[in-house]
Enzyme design. Structure first.
Site, PDB file in Angstrom:
ATOM      1  N   CYS A   8      35.871   0.366  71.596  1.00  0.00           N
ATOM      2  CA  CYS A   8      35.227  -0.590  70.678  1.00  0.00           C
ATOM      3  C   CYS A   8      36.305  -1.154  69.746  1.00  0.00           C
ATOM      4  O   CYS A   8      37.508  -0.987  69.999  1.00  0.00           O
ATOM      5  CB  CYS A   8      34.072   0.043  69.909  1.00  0.00           C
ATOM      6  N   ASN A  11      36.933   2.187  66.722  1.00  0.00           N
ATOM      7  CA  ASN A  11      36.907   3.609  67.132  1.00  0.00           C
ATOM      8  C   ASN A  11      36.427   4.524  66.004  1.00  0.00           C
ATOM      9  O   ASN A  11      36.862   5.669  65.885  1.00  0.00           O
ATOM     10  CB  ASN A  11      38.283   4.061  67.661  1.00  0.00           C
ATOM     11  N   CYS A  13      32.791   3.907  65.021  1.00  0.00           N
ATOM     12  CA  CYS A  13      31.327   3.893  65.179  1.00  0.00           C
ATOM     13  C   CYS A  13      30.906   4.026  66.644  1.00  0.00           C
ATOM     14  O   CYS A  13      30.526   5.106  67.101  1.00  0.00           O
ATOM     15  CB  CYS A  13      30.715   2.610  64.613  1.00  0.00           C
ATOM     16  N   ARG A  14      30.966   2.923  67.402  1.00  0.00           N
ATOM     17  CA  ARG A  14      30.314   2.880  68.719  1.00  0.00           C
ATOM     18  C   ARG A  14      31.028   3.712  69.775  1.00  0.00           C
ATOM     19  O   ARG A  14      30.382   4.506  70.479  1.00  0.00           O
ATOM     20  CB  ARG A  14      30.206   1.423  69.197  1.00  0.00           C
ATOM     21  N   SER A  15      32.331   3.534  69.946  1.00  0.00           N
ATOM     22  CA  SER A  15      32.994   4.258  71.054  1.00  0.00           C
ATOM     23  C   SER A  15      33.118   5.765  70.812  1.00  0.00           C
ATOM     24  O   SER A  15      32.969   6.535  71.769  1.00  0.00           O
ATOM     25  CB  SER A  15      34.338   3.619  71.423  1.00  0.00           C
ATOM     26  N   ASP A 127      26.268  -3.790  67.233  1.00  0.00           N
ATOM     27  CA  ASP A 127      27.368  -3.358  66.375  1.00  0.00           C
ATOM     28  C   ASP A 127      26.819  -2.972  64.994  1.00  0.00           C
ATOM     29  O   ASP A 127      26.455  -3.841  64.202  1.00  0.00           O
ATOM     30  CB  ASP A 127      28.380  -4.501  66.240  1.00  0.00           C
TER      31      ASP A 127
HETATM   32  P1  4NP Z   1      33.306   0.149  65.739  1.00  0.00           P
HETATM   33  O1  4NP Z   1      32.826  -0.446  64.354  1.00  0.00           O
HETATM   34  O2  4NP Z   1      34.125  -0.942  66.411  1.00  0.00           O
HETATM   35  O3  4NP Z   1      32.039   0.435  66.454  1.00  0.00           O
HETATM   36  O4  4NP Z   1      34.111   1.372  65.412  1.00  0.00           O
HETATM   37  C1  4NP Z   1      33.591  -1.233  63.512  1.00  0.00           C
HETATM   38  C2  4NP Z   1      34.551  -0.650  62.699  1.00  0.00           C
HETATM   39  C3  4NP Z   1      35.267  -1.432  61.823  1.00  0.00           C
HETATM   40  C4  4NP Z   1      35.015  -2.796  61.784  1.00  0.00           C
HETATM   41  C5  4NP Z   1      34.075  -3.374  62.593  1.00  0.00           C
HETATM   42  C6  4NP Z   1      33.361  -2.587  63.469  1.00  0.00           C
HETATM   43  N1  4NP Z   1      35.749  -3.601  60.862  1.00  0.00           N
HETATM   44  O5  4NP Z   1      35.495  -4.824  60.837  1.00  0.00           O
HETATM   45  O6  4NP Z   1      36.579  -3.096  60.113  1.00  0.00           O
END
Ligand code: 4NP
Length: 153
Positions: A8, A11, A13-15, A127
């Protein structure tokens, strides 16, 4: 042996949720020996809080309410070298697929797919960074993982 890398943006939240939930599923299915499971970020500068960041607190709370320990997971970045070390790069959304293909390069770009394709769906995992709806993201990930586990026989 199936070597699976979930991908993702950050790294956090989702992955990592997919990584730890899939590990829990394969353990419960008695299939732990068949898999190497990891997760990583496409965000190279890690502008938010960097390599080594722990998982996002609400995702942790959700997984830990289901008995899945998240304490050890730290964010890492997807690199070109991972391309030869894993068989599948399962991405959460279209932009992750584009970025993962760019990072991995031509040789291993064909290994990148969206996780929800294993649930027969063309959409993205929601997301939660933007939606703040952690349960929907969990449900999306779980559907994809169930399909993945059934497909990898
Ligand atoms: P992830 O979530 O890609 O599922 O880990 C996010 C983490 C950080 C951000 C966006 C999504 N960000 O914009 O900083």
């Amino acid at each position: 042996m199936y070597r699976i890398m979930f991908v993702c943006l950050g790294n956090i939240c989702r992955s990592p949720m997919a990584e730890l939930l899939f590990l829990d599923m394969v353990k419960k299915a008695g299939r732990e020996d068949e898999f190497v499971i990891a997760s990583s970020a496409t965000a190279h500068d890690n502008v938010w809080n960097g390599v080594g960041a722990p998982m996002y607190s609400q995702i942790r709370a959700l997984l830990e309410s289901k008995g899945i320990d998240c304490a050890k997971k730290r964010a890492q970045v997807l690199t070109r070298e991972h391309g030869d070390e894993y068989d599948l790069f399962l991405c959460m959304d279209d932009s992750n697929v584009r970025n993962a293909k760019r990072i991995l390069g031509e040789k291993n770009a064909h290994k990148c797919k969206k996780l929800l394709s294993y649930a027969g769906e063309s959409g993205d995992v929601a997301d939660p960074w933007y939606t703040r709806d952690f349960q929907t993201s969990y449900d999306d990930v779980e559907r994809g993982l169930k399909g993945l586990l059934a497909a990898l026989r």
